[in-house]
Design a protein around this motif. Structure first.
Motif, PDB file in Angstrom:
ATOM      1  N   LEU A 242       0.822  -1.207   0.000  1.00 25.33           N
ATOM      2  CA  LEU A 242       0.000   0.000   0.000  1.00 25.33           C
ATOM      3  C   LEU A 242       0.859   1.261   0.000  1.00 25.33           C
ATOM      4  O   LEU A 242       0.483   2.270  -0.609  1.00 25.33           O
ATOM      5  N   ARG A 243       1.982   1.202   0.704  1.00 26.74           N
ATOM      6  CA  ARG A 243       2.869   2.363   0.769  1.00 26.74           C
ATOM      7  C   ARG A 243       4.307   1.874   0.877  1.00 26.74           C
ATOM      8  O   ARG A 243       4.775   1.508   1.954  1.00 26.74           O
ATOM      9  N   PRO A 244       5.033   1.848  -0.220  1.00 28.27           N
ATOM     10  CA  PRO A 244       6.372   1.238  -0.254  1.00 28.27           C
ATOM     11  C   PRO A 244       7.385   1.870   0.696  1.00 28.27           C
ATOM     12  O   PRO A 244       8.345   1.209   1.098  1.00 28.27           O
ATOM     13  N   ASP A 245       7.203   3.147   1.062  1.00 27.63           N
ATOM     14  CA  ASP A 245       8.216   3.814   1.883  1.00 27.63           C
ATOM     15  C   ASP A 245       7.884   3.816   3.366  1.00 27.63           C
ATOM     16  O   ASP A 245       8.611   4.434   4.159  1.00 27.63           O
ATOM     17  N   ILE A 246       6.832   3.131   3.789  1.00 27.17           N
ATOM     18  CA  ILE A 246       6.450   3.194   5.193  1.00 27.17           C
ATOM     19  C   ILE A 246       7.422   2.391   6.051  1.00 27.17           C
ATOM     20  O   ILE A 246       7.972   1.368   5.625  1.00 27.17           O
ATOM     21  N   ARG A 247       7.641   2.876   7.263  1.00 28.88           N
ATOM     22  CA  ARG A 247       8.527   2.202   8.211  1.00 28.88           C
ATOM     23  C   ARG A 247       7.785   1.002   8.800  1.00 28.88           C
ATOM     24  O   ARG A 247       6.703   1.129   9.355  1.00 28.88           O
ATOM     25  N   VAL A 248       8.378  -0.188   8.683  1.00 22.13           N
ATOM     26  CA  VAL A 248       7.743  -1.419   9.150  1.00 22.13           C
ATOM     27  C   VAL A 248       8.607  -2.056  10.230  1.00 22.13           C
ATOM     28  O   VAL A 248       9.821  -2.203  10.067  1.00 22.13           O
ATOM     29  N   GLU A 259      17.792 -11.772  10.291  1.00 22.94           N
ATOM     30  CA  GLU A 259      18.854 -11.328   9.392  1.00 22.94           C
ATOM     31  C   GLU A 259      18.365 -11.218   7.959  1.00 22.94           C
ATOM     32  O   GLU A 259      18.603 -10.220   7.279  1.00 22.94           O
ATOM     33  N   ARG A 260      17.683 -12.244   7.498  1.00 27.55           N
ATOM     34  CA  ARG A 260      17.253 -12.256   6.097  1.00 27.55           C
ATOM     35  C   ARG A 260      16.232 -11.169   5.812  1.00 27.55           C
ATOM     36  O   ARG A 260      16.241 -10.557   4.742  1.00 27.55           O
ATOM     37  N   LEU A 261      15.338 -10.935   6.760  1.00 29.75           N
ATOM     38  CA  LEU A 261      14.342  -9.887   6.556  1.00 29.75           C
ATOM     39  C   LEU A 261      14.997  -8.517   6.493  1.00 29.75           C
ATOM     40  O   LEU A 261      14.631  -7.669   5.673  1.00 29.75           O
ATOM     41  N   GLU A 262      15.981  -8.279   7.374  1.00 29.17           N
ATOM     42  CA  GLU A 262      16.627  -6.980   7.407  1.00 29.17           C
ATOM     43  C   GLU A 262      17.535  -6.773   6.201  1.00 29.17           C
ATOM     44  O   GLU A 262      17.800  -5.636   5.814  1.00 29.17           O
ATOM     45  N   GLN A 263      18.009  -7.865   5.599  1.00 24.37           N
ATOM     46  CA  GLN A 263      18.803  -7.747   4.391  1.00 24.37           C
ATOM     47  C   GLN A 263      17.927  -7.623   3.154  1.00 24.37           C
ATOM     48  O   GLN A 263      18.416  -7.305   2.073  1.00 24.37           O
ATOM     49  N   SER A 264      16.641  -7.874   3.334  1.00 22.84           N
ATOM     50  CA  SER A 264      15.712  -7.787   2.204  1.00 22.84           C
ATOM     51  C   SER A 264      15.106  -6.395   2.148  1.00 22.84           C
ATOM     52  O   SER A 264      15.704  -5.412   2.573  1.00 22.84           O
ATOM     53  N   ARG A 265      13.890  -6.298   1.679  1.00 22.32           N
ATOM     54  CA  ARG A 265      13.245  -5.013   1.441  1.00 22.32           C
ATOM     55  C   ARG A 265      12.874  -4.268   2.724  1.00 22.32           C
ATOM     56  O   ARG A 265      12.585  -3.079   2.685  1.00 22.32           O
ATOM     57  N   PHE A 266      12.887  -4.950   3.871  1.00 19.13           N
ATOM     58  CA  PHE A 266      12.476  -4.284   5.099  1.00 19.13           C
ATOM     59  C   PHE A 266      13.571  -3.396   5.688  1.00 19.13           C
ATOM     60  O   PHE A 266      13.282  -2.462   6.425  1.00 19.13           O
ATOM     61  N   GLY A 267      14.834  -3.692   5.416  1.00 15.84           N
ATOM     62  CA  GLY A 267      15.912  -2.828   5.864  1.00 15.84           C
ATOM     63  C   GLY A 267      16.420  -3.170   7.248  1.00 15.84           C
ATOM     64  O   GLY A 267      15.830  -3.987   7.968  1.00 15.84           O
ATOM     65  N   ASN A 269      17.395  -3.162  11.230  1.00 13.43           N
ATOM     66  CA  ASN A 269      16.670  -2.870  12.470  1.00 13.43           C
ATOM     67  C   ASN A 269      15.169  -2.726  12.242  1.00 13.43           C
ATOM     68  O   ASN A 269      14.531  -1.784  12.711  1.00 13.43           O
ATOM     69  N   SER A 270      14.631  -3.688  11.490  1.00  9.47           N
ATOM     70  CA  SER A 270      13.189  -3.702  11.254  1.00  9.47           C
ATOM     71  C   SER A 270      12.522  -4.934  11.861  1.00  9.47           C
ATOM     72  O   SER A 270      11.302  -4.975  11.964  1.00  9.47           O
ATOM     73  N   ALA A 528      10.177   2.661  19.690  1.00 11.41           N
ATOM     74  CA  ALA A 528      11.124   3.600  19.093  1.00 11.41           C
ATOM     75  C   ALA A 528      11.383   3.278  17.627  1.00 11.41           C
ATOM     76  O   ALA A 528      11.519   4.177  16.797  1.00 11.41           O
ATOM     77  N   ALA A 529      11.445   1.989  17.299  1.00  9.84           N
ATOM     78  CA  ALA A 529      11.714   1.597  15.915  1.00  9.84           C
ATOM     79  C   ALA A 529      10.602   2.033  14.969  1.00  9.84           C
ATOM     80  O   ALA A 529      10.833   2.224  13.774  1.00  9.84           O
ATOM     81  N   ALA A 530       9.382   2.196  15.498  1.00  9.65           N
ATOM     82  CA  ALA A 530       8.256   2.591  14.658  1.00  9.65           C
ATOM     83  C   ALA A 530       8.272   4.073  14.311  1.00  9.65           C
ATOM     84  O   ALA A 530       7.654   4.486  13.329  1.00  9.65           O
TER      85      ALA A 530
END
Length: 670
Positions: A242-248, A259-267, A269-270, A528-530
């Motif tokens: 819905l919104r590609p730039d939103i912080r998840v 590790e794999r999620l943070e190396q993927s599209r989520f970035g 510390n997500s 804080a991460a959100a």
């Protein structure tokens, strides 16, 4: 920075203050007129859309009747204007008109259908519209969507379990707006959330329509906090569609998945695991008393503790003298009236009844804690001073329970440089993978129930410094604590609990800082991460949310040549660690002078960290966990801020001209 806290008889640790926070928020949160008006406007549009067929039908009847009476009706009582014609048509709806029945077929048809269908349309449209508009209790779910439509730059929290509920409270307490998505409205936390004037959207957070109702396109971040890794990933992907730039922010247990999620599209510390976030504090509390939080820095630990000032103790003194005496940093205190001051000066005086917030290495904090508690009654009767940390005589930690949290606690204990002897008691709760890994590490395992005295004896409770009961059952953990104290009245007990009321009661039974909740320890970081990109760790102090960041001091900036005390008092920034040409100083002296080339791990209010991030500061995780990532580090200059990922010129120049030695406050221990 001065905040208010509810004073009490016992220490109000972060994991014990949910009830106080909720009560304070219920008293202070009100639905503003702007938000109420905006929700009403949205709700009216929705109701008009839902009742449009009936309303259109009623409008057609009114227009048809008005035009006929004005231009087609030939009776002696014919209306003389459109307004009079409209009025007579309205009277026809309720069969109250005084007009003669017409002779023409069209008039006869209208005189018959207007009362018949008019009543139907009035009941179905106007009356139903008004009732639904005014009575929000009947349409509570729809009203939540209307309220959510008025939010922007908010955080969407998906799932309303223990962790998510605490995250929501933390965000609200820090001044951020929240919209919750929960599929099960029978959840124990829904009623409390609604009472806080927080919109709760009923639905599956993986559904794009549900996320749209929660205002994801206008939100600053999304927290997927369901207790299921796969569901959280699906929620994150749905939000990004819905919104590609939103912080998840994802709640994930598996390290590899993290590790794999943070190396993927989520970035970076997500993805976070609540058990991994809580484990360092639980482990530190198991080897040192008085700990509220522990900041893990690779193999080292910096602790934070709240300690009461006791009359006649060395803590009844000025701040700078306490720091000099105990080699810690005092960066906050709660006065006897319940108000928090998170930026005391060096000459601030502390008095009996105050509660100080100190940061230091675990041995330093244990000394402070002992002076704050003086002698415990049990040890006083024995004529001994209660050990506040691991000793040679009592060097064993017994971990009871090998679920997710227990496994993480054992890992944290095993990573300590001077780790204690670890014994794990487990039954069917421990997975075979966990057991196999611990066996490979050479950790002793005892099969059985830790509530059994014989099992605790077999685990060597006579040589243990502490027993950490971290099973997933409150009652079992309580039974373990009671059994351990029955066998060894002097033993230190750490309990994992879920109920805040129970935790507060256990404080009086087992002593302060003995009952911890993993959700309470994890909530600050998730919160804080959100709202802060690439955040790795956060804690609470008073009602403030403090996050970590890594900053590099450069020649000519406002930090160069300043004492750490000045940085703390002037900028509200606590220096947790200094790294100077490969040498690290943990919880450095407040008199330490900063110089160009120093890399600092700092702790500050999340808004201060956000301003640092605008100038390029990075997440503290690069220092805290020696992560696989190598993000850039901030260098602050007078002209502006620049970035560097390699050794700076100042580092090289520093090696050539020599540097000031680090004051050895934070030795690597425990």
């Amino acid at each position: 920075m001065t905040t208010q806290a509810s004073p009490g008889n016992g220490t109000v640790t972060p994991q014990m203050k949910v009830e106080t926070t909720r009560e304070r928020l219920q008293q202070t949160r009100r639905l503003s007129f702007r938000r109420w008006f905006g929700a009403q406007y949205y709700d009216i549009r929705v109701l008009l859309l839902e009742t449009r067929i009936s309303l259109i039908g009623l409008l057609v009847l009114l227009i048809s009747g008005t035009l006929y009476l004005r231009f087609g009706y030939d009776g002696p009582d014919k209306p003389h204007s459109l307004l009079e014609s409209f009025f007579e048509t309205m009277r026809m709806l309720v069969v109250e008109h005084g007009l003669n029945f017409p002779d023409d077929p069209l008039g006869q048809f209208l005189f018959l259908i207007i009362p018949l269908f008019g009543l139907i349309f009035v009941v179905q449209s106007v009356l139903d519209f008004g009732r639904r508009l005014l009575d929000k209790t009947e349409r509570l779910i729809d009203w939540q969507v209307a309220l959510a439509s008025t939010h922007s730059n908010h955080v969407v929290v998906c799932g309303l379990g223990r962790v998510s509920y605490r995250v929501m409270l933390q965000l609200l307490d820090s001044g951020y707006e929240v919209v919750v998505v929960e599929q099960d409205w029978q959840s124990e936390f829904v009623a409390d959330t609604l009472a806080l004037k927080v919109p709760v959207i009923k639905g599956d957070a993986r559904n794009p329509r549900t996320l749209q109702q929660a205002g994801v396109v206008r939100a600053s971040g999304v927290i997927a906090g369901v207790n299921n890794d796969l569901l959280n990933i699906e929620i994150g992907l749905a939000a990004r569609r819905l919104r590609p730039d939103i912080r998840v922010v994802l709640r994930i247990f598996s390290d590899k998945m993290d590790e794999r999620l943070e190396q993927s599209r989520f970035g970076p510390n997500s993805a976070f695991s609540s058990s991994a976030l809580a484990a360092p504090t639980l482990a530190a509390a198991a080897v040192c008393q008085g700990i509220n939080y522990a900041l893990p820095l690779g193999d080292d630990v910096v602790g934070l503790a709240e300690v009461d000032v006791v009359a006649g103790s060395k803590l009844e003194n000025l701040v700078w003298r306490i720091e000099e005496e105990f080699q810690v940093q005092v960066f906050g205190y709660m006065a006897r009236n319940g108000s928090w001051n998170l930026n005391p000066t060096a000459i601030t005086g502390l008095f009996p009844g105050d509660r100080i917030l100190v940061m230091g290495t675990l041995p330093r904090l244990s000394v402070v804690w002992r002076h704050g508690r003086l002698l415990s009654k049990m040890w006083e009767r024995m004529g001994k001073v209660a050990p506040a940390q691991i000793t040679q005589e009592y060097n064993r930690v017994i971990v009871c329970g090998l679920g997710r949290v227990g496994y993480r606690v054992v890992q944290a204990l095993h990573r300590m440089k001077q780790r204690p002897e670890i014994v794990v008691i487990c039954n069917d709760e421990g997975s075979s993978d966990f057991i196999h890994e611990l066996e490979e590490l050479g950790i002793k395992l005892v099969k059985g129930s830790a509530t059994d005295e014989d099992v605790l004896q077999a685990a060597g409770i006579h040589k243990a410094y502490s027993v950490a009961a971290v099973t997933s059952d409150n009652l079992v953990n309580l039974q373990i604590g009671l059994t351990a104290r029955q066998l060894r009245p002097d033993i230190h007990v750490v309990l994992r609990v879920f109920s805040d009321v129970l935790a507060e009661q256990l404080e009086s039974m087992f002593g302060i800082n003995t009952a911890f909740s993993t959700s309470a320890l994890a909530a600050p970081t998730l919160s804080a991460a959100a709202v802060l990109s690439d955040n790795s760790y956060a804690i609470t102090a008073g009602d403030q949310l403090l996050a970590t960041a890594t900053v590099r001091v450069q020649a000519g900036d406002q930090f160069e040549g300043q004492r750490i005390r000045v940085v703390r008092e002037s900028f509200g920034i606590v220096v947790v660690m200094i790294q100077r040409y490969g040498e690290r100083s943990l919880a450095p002296s407040s008199e330490q002078i900063l110089q160009a080339g120093d890399e600092l791990m700092v702790l500050a209010d999340i808004k201060i960290i956000a301003r640092l991030r605008e100038h390029g500061a990075t997440a503290g995780r690069t220092v805290i966990a020696r992560s696989r990532r190598s993000p850039q580090t901030t260098t602050l200059t007078k002209e502006g801020n620049s970035f560097t990922t390699t050794e700076s010129k100042m580092e090289k120049r520093g090696r050539e001209v020599g540097t000031q030695p680090l004051i050895p406050y934070g030795e690597s221990e425990v």
